[in-house]
Write a protein that holds these residues in place. Structure first.
Motif, PDB file in Angstrom:
ATOM      1  N   LYS A 160       0.867  -1.219  -0.012  1.00 54.33           N
ATOM      2  CA  LYS A 160       0.035   0.038  -0.042  1.00 54.33           C
ATOM      3  C   LYS A 160       0.907   1.160  -0.128  1.00 54.33           C
ATOM      4  N   LYS A 161       2.112   1.280   0.563  1.00 52.46           N
ATOM      5  CA  LYS A 161       2.819   2.534   0.953  1.00 52.46           C
ATOM      6  C   LYS A 161       4.052   2.443   0.283  1.00 52.46           C
ATOM      7  N   GLY A 162       4.636   1.101  -0.047  1.00 49.16           N
ATOM      8  CA  GLY A 162       6.158   1.198  -0.410  1.00 49.16           C
ATOM      9  C   GLY A 162       6.212   0.640  -1.817  1.00 49.16           C
ATOM     10  N   LYS A 163       7.256   0.036  -2.193  1.00 44.90           N
ATOM     11  CA  LYS A 163       7.481  -0.393  -3.413  1.00 44.90           C
ATOM     12  C   LYS A 163       8.446  -1.818  -3.386  1.00 44.90           C
ATOM     13  N   LEU A 164       7.960  -2.858  -3.832  1.00 40.71           N
ATOM     14  CA  LEU A 164       9.056  -4.017  -3.895  1.00 40.71           C
ATOM     15  C   LEU A 164       9.607  -4.404  -5.239  1.00 40.71           C
ATOM     16  N   TYR A 165      10.824  -4.245  -5.560  1.00 40.60           N
ATOM     17  CA  TYR A 165      11.483  -4.784  -6.812  1.00 40.60           C
ATOM     18  C   TYR A 165      11.836  -6.447  -6.399  1.00 40.60           C
ATOM     19  N   ALA A 166      11.827  -7.061  -7.441  1.00 39.00           N
ATOM     20  CA  ALA A 166      12.230  -8.459  -7.132  1.00 39.00           C
ATOM     21  C   ALA A 166      13.107  -8.776  -8.343  1.00 39.00           C
ATOM     22  N   ALA A 167      14.376  -8.823  -8.056  1.00 38.50           N
ATOM     23  CA  ALA A 167      15.565  -8.754  -8.888  1.00 38.50           C
ATOM     24  C   ALA A 167      15.742 -10.314  -9.329  1.00 38.50           C
ATOM     25  N   HIS A 168      14.970 -11.052 -10.226  1.00 37.06           N
ATOM     26  CA  HIS A 168      15.061 -12.246 -10.492  1.00 37.06           C
ATOM     27  C   HIS A 168      16.159 -12.807 -11.643  1.00 37.06           C
ATOM     28  N   PHE A 169      16.210 -14.104 -11.776  1.00 36.60           N
ATOM     29  CA  PHE A 169      17.160 -14.572 -12.648  1.00 36.60           C
ATOM     30  C   PHE A 169      16.663 -14.126 -14.203  1.00 36.60           C
ATOM     31  N   ASN A 170      17.681 -14.003 -15.067  1.00 38.33           N
ATOM     32  CA  ASN A 170      17.414 -13.573 -16.399  1.00 38.33           C
ATOM     33  C   ASN A 170      16.526 -14.358 -16.946  1.00 38.33           C
ATOM     34  N   ALA A 171      15.334 -13.701 -17.606  1.00 33.06           N
ATOM     35  CA  ALA A 171      14.341 -14.523 -18.555  1.00 33.06           C
ATOM     36  C   ALA A 171      15.073 -15.258 -19.679  1.00 33.06           C
ATOM     37  N   ASN A 172      16.269 -15.006 -20.169  1.00 33.60           N
ATOM     38  CA  ASN A 172      16.654 -15.322 -21.254  1.00 33.60           C
ATOM     39  C   ASN A 172      17.988 -16.304 -20.985  1.00 33.60           C
ATOM     40  N   SER A 173      17.988 -16.700 -19.916  1.00 29.40           N
ATOM     41  CA  SER A 173      19.308 -17.482 -19.380  1.00 29.40           C
ATOM     42  C   SER A 173      19.385 -18.449 -20.031  1.00 29.40           C
ATOM     43  N   THR A 174      20.612 -19.207 -20.299  1.00 29.94           N
ATOM     44  CA  THR A 174      20.780 -20.279 -20.998  1.00 29.94           C
ATOM     45  C   THR A 174      20.617 -21.489 -19.978  1.00 29.94           C
ATOM     46  N   SER A 175      20.319 -21.007 -18.556  1.00 29.53           N
ATOM     47  CA  SER A 175      20.018 -22.202 -17.599  1.00 29.53           C
ATOM     48  C   SER A 175      18.609 -22.695 -17.401  1.00 29.53           C
ATOM     49  N   PRO A 176      18.126 -23.820 -17.743  1.00 19.17           N
ATOM     50  CA  PRO A 176      16.834 -24.141 -17.648  1.00 19.17           C
ATOM     51  C   PRO A 176      16.368 -23.723 -16.142  1.00 19.17           C
ATOM     52  N   PHE A 177      17.210 -24.084 -15.274  1.00 22.20           N
ATOM     53  CA  PHE A 177      16.812 -24.192 -13.892  1.00 22.20           C
ATOM     54  C   PHE A 177      16.570 -22.449 -13.705  1.00 22.20           C
ATOM     55  N   TYR A 178      17.439 -21.400 -14.191  1.00 22.73           N
ATOM     56  CA  TYR A 178      17.037 -20.235 -13.837  1.00 22.73           C
ATOM     57  C   TYR A 178      15.664 -19.856 -14.724  1.00 22.73           C
ATOM     58  N   ARG A 179      15.415 -20.222 -15.958  1.00 22.12           N
ATOM     59  CA  ARG A 179      14.256 -19.749 -16.735  1.00 22.12           C
ATOM     60  C   ARG A 179      13.030 -20.532 -16.064  1.00 22.12           C
ATOM     61  N   ASP A 180      13.082 -21.619 -15.464  1.00 24.20           N
ATOM     62  CA  ASP A 180      11.926 -22.353 -14.841  1.00 24.20           C
ATOM     63  C   ASP A 180      11.727 -21.685 -13.511  1.00 24.20           C
ATOM     64  N   SER A 181      12.813 -21.409 -12.624  1.00 22.87           N
ATOM     65  CA  SER A 181      12.390 -20.620 -11.415  1.00 22.87           C
ATOM     66  C   SER A 181      11.721 -19.360 -11.436  1.00 22.87           C
ATOM     67  N   ARG A 182      12.156 -18.331 -12.462  1.00 20.48           N
ATOM     68  CA  ARG A 182      11.611 -17.182 -12.933  1.00 20.48           C
ATOM     69  C   ARG A 182      10.090 -17.403 -13.383  1.00 20.48           C
ATOM     70  N   LYS A 183       9.830 -18.263 -14.155  1.00 21.47           N
ATOM     71  CA  LYS A 183       8.400 -18.617 -14.677  1.00 21.47           C
ATOM     72  C   LYS A 183       7.324 -18.977 -13.461  1.00 21.47           C
ATOM     73  N   GLN A 184       7.956 -20.017 -12.690  1.00 20.51           N
ATOM     74  CA  GLN A 184       7.205 -20.278 -11.563  1.00 20.51           C
ATOM     75  C   GLN A 184       7.012 -19.230 -10.355  1.00 20.51           C
ATOM     76  N   PHE A 185       8.046 -18.483 -10.355  1.00 24.62           N
ATOM     77  CA  PHE A 185       7.704 -17.247  -9.291  1.00 24.62           C
ATOM     78  C   PHE A 185       6.814 -16.367  -9.984  1.00 24.62           C
ATOM     79  N   LEU A 186       7.048 -16.010 -10.945  1.00 24.13           N
ATOM     80  CA  LEU A 186       5.812 -15.141 -11.808  1.00 24.13           C
ATOM     81  C   LEU A 186       4.437 -15.888 -11.958  1.00 24.13           C
ATOM     82  N   ASP A 187       4.461 -17.119 -11.995  1.00 18.35           N
ATOM     83  CA  ASP A 187       2.815 -17.757 -11.886  1.00 18.35           C
ATOM     84  C   ASP A 187       2.428 -17.619 -10.512  1.00 18.35           C
ATOM     85  N   LYS A 188       3.408 -17.812  -9.539  1.00 12.29           N
ATOM     86  CA  LYS A 188       2.959 -17.662  -7.970  1.00 12.29           C
ATOM     87  C   LYS A 188       2.228 -16.151  -7.884  1.00 12.29           C
TER      88      LYS A 188
END
Length: 271
Positions: free
Chosen positions: A81-109
């Protein structure tokens, strides 16, 4: 008359402080954390965020919140309500499937529960290539929980850690705070033990943060675990929650609990 006004004024201040602390406590104990709160006795989120002095009207950057956003579950509704949160996550275009999947699951949540997460801004962080975690000089707090060893390991070394700290320094306002929680290797152990263990020496973390321009404000043993020898066959991942050895000495490692951790608070100079 002045005496009455003074009493009213200080009562108002106490009420504000109590309300902020109470609201943070409410977020830590909220029903949506019923599953993840099982790790609170290892991670001490209320005490940790209080030590970092997180206020509701602040701009906060959470570094690498991971697949489930363990701290995001607290920070997002608290700041919504009063502040701001930035979530600095893994790169969406990473060559690592783990990084890409982790970011996708986080966004889905985040999408599933907009009442909590609709105000979170996602950025990409992977030093030294992706370092624009928030507009320069905009953040009151940058928080990183058990991440620094990832930048050090696998050949990253000082260069990658320094790139991370420099990005944090750039994003913070003058007087802004960097909060660090990291697996702690005893300072008596050689730095070479950092490479594969997942643990880092506290004096190493402080030295690299200071090299980036920060000044150490305070340390806390909120997340200390004196029963952790830090000398395990599979490094920090021998311990819960990973338990990389499977059933081998499982009860022993469960009895140790999660890793011994440093909790450090740095400030960006106002000069």
């Amino acid at each position: 008359m002045w005496r009455i006004l003074r009493i009213l004024f200080f009562s108002f201040i106490i009420c504000i402080d109590y309300t902020m602390a109470d609201q943070l406590n409410d977020m830590v104990n909220a029903p949506h954390r019923e599953t993840t709160s099982q790790r609170d006795h290892y991670r001490h989120p209320l005490e940790t965020l209080t030590f970092f002095d997180i206020q509701q009207d602040m701009t906060v950057v959470e570094i690498w919140p991971g697949t489930h956003g363990w701290y995001t579950e607290i920070l997002a509704p608290y700041l919504r309500k009063k502040g701001k949160l930035y979530a600095a996550h893994f790169n969406a275009n990473s060559t690592s499937p783990f990084y890409r999947d982790s970011r996708k699951q986080f966004l889905d949540k985040l999408r599933v529960s907009p009442d909590f997460y609709d105000k979170v801004t996602i950025t990409s962080f992977n030093p030294p290539s992706y370092v624009d975690i928030a507009p320069a000089g905009s953040a009151d707090r940058v928080l990183t929980f058990r991440n620094i060893h990832n930048w050090y390991m696998r050949g990253g070394g000082d260069e990658r850690v320094l790139a991370a700290f420099s990005a944090f320094y750039r994003a913070l306002k003058p007087g802004g705070i960097l909060g660090v929680v990291e697996h702690r290797l005893p300072d008596t152990r050689p730095e070479s033990d950092q490479e594969g263990s997942g643990y880092l020496r506290e004096n190493y973390v402080i030295r690299l943060a200071e090299q980036a321009g920060f000044r150490l404000l305070a340390k806390s043993n909120i997340n200390a675990n004196p029963t952790d020898s830090t000398n395990h066959p599979k490094g920090v991942w021998t311990l819960p929650p990973t338990l990389r050895l499977g059933e081998l000495q499982r009860d022993h490692y469960l009895s140790i609990g999660e890793s011994d951790r440093m909790t450090l608070k740095f400030i960006k100079s106002t000069d």
